[in-house]
Design a protein around this motif. Structure first.
Motif, PDB file in Angstrom:
ATOM      1  N   ALA A  49      13.708   2.336   1.747  1.00 13.33           N
ATOM      2  CA  ALA A  49      13.766   2.656   0.316  1.00 13.33           C
ATOM      3  C   ALA A  49      12.642   1.936  -0.428  1.00 13.33           C
ATOM      4  N   ASP A  50      12.423   0.655  -0.063  1.00 13.46           N
ATOM      5  CA  ASP A  50      11.331  -0.084  -0.705  1.00 13.46           C
ATOM      6  C   ASP A  50       9.982   0.562  -0.402  1.00 13.46           C
ATOM      7  N   ASP A  53       9.744   3.662  -2.402  1.00  7.89           N
ATOM      8  CA  ASP A  53       9.496   3.341  -3.814  1.00  7.89           C
ATOM      9  C   ASP A  53       8.029   2.990  -4.048  1.00  7.89           C
TER      10      ASP A  53
END
Length: 179
Positions: A49-50, A53
């Protein structure tokens, strides 16, 4: 002996093994794998997810930069179109001015040609008149010369010394008179 065999079987207590591990060992392996998966799988989605992002943020930054470049390009295009339109207007004005100047030059040239033709015609007329005067003067001079020559011949033929004496005497007598 039968008692003996039974005792041996109970004391040996043999369990099935897989890859050298018994059931209790496989429970520990399974528990370890579960814990490792919980740790890594729990962190992996966060890391994924990081990373996504970060990728989204980079893509947004690139999109914003592309929008800014597009806006700048559109502004430059509008400016270029305005300059082109102004240049076209200037070109038409220059062309109209050049046509006006060409017309002025042509009319001036026609006027100068007319004046030059008139001056040359005047010069030709003056030369003709001078030639006529010269011819008339030459004819008069030749006529006077011919008349003088004819008169001298006539006088020489018709007058002799006696006639000359009478003419001279009359002329001298005419001198005494006062006019």
């Amino acid at each position: 002996m039968a008692e003996n065999t039974v005792a041996l079987t109970e004391t040996e207590h043999h369990q099935p093994t897989l890859l050298g591990l018994e059931a209790e060992g496989w429970v520990y392996v399974g528990l370890t794998i579960f814990l490792l998966l919980a740790i890594f799988v729990g962190k992996a989605p966060k890391r994924i997810a990081d990373a996504l992002d970060l990728r989204i943020a980079e893509t947004r930054r690139q999109l914003d930069e592309a929008k800014a470049i597009r806006a700048e390009a559109e502004a430059l295009l509008a400016k270029a179109k305005a300059q082109h339109a102004a240049s076209a207007g200037d070109a038409q004005a220059i062309l109209a001015h050049a046509e006006q100047e060409a017309g002025d030059i042509i009319s001036e040239a026609e006027k100068n040609a007319t004046e030059l033709t008139a001056r040359r015609a005047k010069m030709a007329e003056d030369k003709i008149a001078a030639a006529e005067r010269s011819a008339v003067a030459e004819v008069r001079a030749r006529a006077a010369e011919a008349a003088t020559s004819a008169a001298a011949r006539l006088i020489a033929e018709q007058h002799d010394a006696g006639a000359d004496k009478a003419l001279v005497d009359r002329t001298i007598a005419g001198l005494n008179r006062v006019h």
